[in-house]
Design an enzyme around this catalytic site. Sequence first.
Site, short mmCIF file in Angstrom:
data_model
loop_
_atom_site.label_atom_id
_atom_site.label_comp_id
_atom_site.label_asym_id
_atom_site.label_seq_id
_atom_site.Cartn_x
_atom_site.Cartn_y
_atom_site.Cartn_z
N HIS A 37 0.82 -1.21 0.00
CA HIS A 37 0.00 0.00 0.00
C HIS A 37 0.86 1.26 0.00
O HIS A 37 0.39 2.33 -0.41
CB HIS A 37 -0.94 0.01 1.21
CG HIS A 37 -1.93 1.13 1.19
ND1 HIS A 37 -3.01 1.15 0.32
CD2 HIS A 37 -2.01 2.29 1.91
CE1 HIS A 37 -3.71 2.26 0.50
NE2 HIS A 37 -3.12 2.97 1.46
N TRP B 47 -9.90 10.18 -3.03
CA TRP B 47 -10.17 10.32 -1.60
C TRP B 47 -11.47 11.09 -1.42
O TRP B 47 -11.73 12.07 -2.10
CB TRP B 47 -9.03 11.07 -0.92
CG TRP B 47 -7.83 10.23 -0.67
CD1 TRP B 47 -7.69 9.26 0.29
CD2 TRP B 47 -6.58 10.26 -1.38
NE1 TRP B 47 -6.43 8.69 0.22
CE2 TRP B 47 -5.73 9.29 -0.79
CE3 TRP B 47 -6.09 11.02 -2.44
CZ2 TRP B 47 -4.43 9.06 -1.23
CZ3 TRP B 47 -4.81 10.80 -2.88
CH2 TRP B 47 -3.99 9.82 -2.28
#
Length: 282
Positions: free
Chosen positions: A208, A234
């Site tokens: 990640h 996001w």
Amino acid sequence: MERSYKASMFSDESIFRWLHPLIAHVPLQEIDREMIRLLRDKKVQSGVRSSTVNRMLSLLRAVLNVASCEWGWLDKPPFIRLMAEPRSRIRYLSRDEAVKLLHELPEHLSDMAAFSLATGLRRANVTSLEWAQVDMHRQLAWVHHDEMKNRRALAVPLNQDALAILASRLRRHPRFVFTYKGKRINQTSTAAWYKAMRRSNIDNFRWHDLRHTWASWHVQSGTPLHVLQELGGWRTYDMVLRYAHFSADHLAVYAHNFGTHISLARTPLSDAPVTSEFVRRR
């Protein structure tokens, strides 16, 4: 079944598998604060981070709350306190480190890692990417809303690095972009991944963190945070503020607006004569 819509269902199932042999035989009413403390301690002893322990505790808390408030199986759920999580620095690679890692990885993982660095997509979005989601002519890929963590569809502009990787994967599989020996790749943090990191002298780095690296490189290259938010998908602006410290170019002009023009005295303070005037000014 009631939570099948959750983007985190895969990780939830992993937590349930860990919990099952420990509490499957325990009546709900007997899962009290002492048992939860034992579960927490056992998870800590396995060597995982506080955030991993908290994911287990949060899921357990959610299940017990539903069992009490929605299903009526418990009179009152036990209180579950999460562990404190120290804030850690954003872990990202330098350009040289990234090149070394990509060279050490086997081809299928190297292509996926390079694509992640070029697009910032999360692991699950890369492993599940299908050719039907790619338009090479428009230099665009997209992720459907049900595949996104925030449940919002994402358009992914493809730069030249991403297009080159896709071109090298053409005609290898009729459906999935990234495959190994004719099958879709599900796991990325494999033995080959860890061996490549050791050979590259890279530690404390997760898959990640490729997304963190992509975001850090963007900000260092001048990409505004609100643009990065859209590129990365996001949901809130607060999520990208953690990368703000990688660039202060937009603040430099304001820093130069104010100057004191004060010349510092060269005489050491200890050598300065102590007079009433000096004391008054101090």
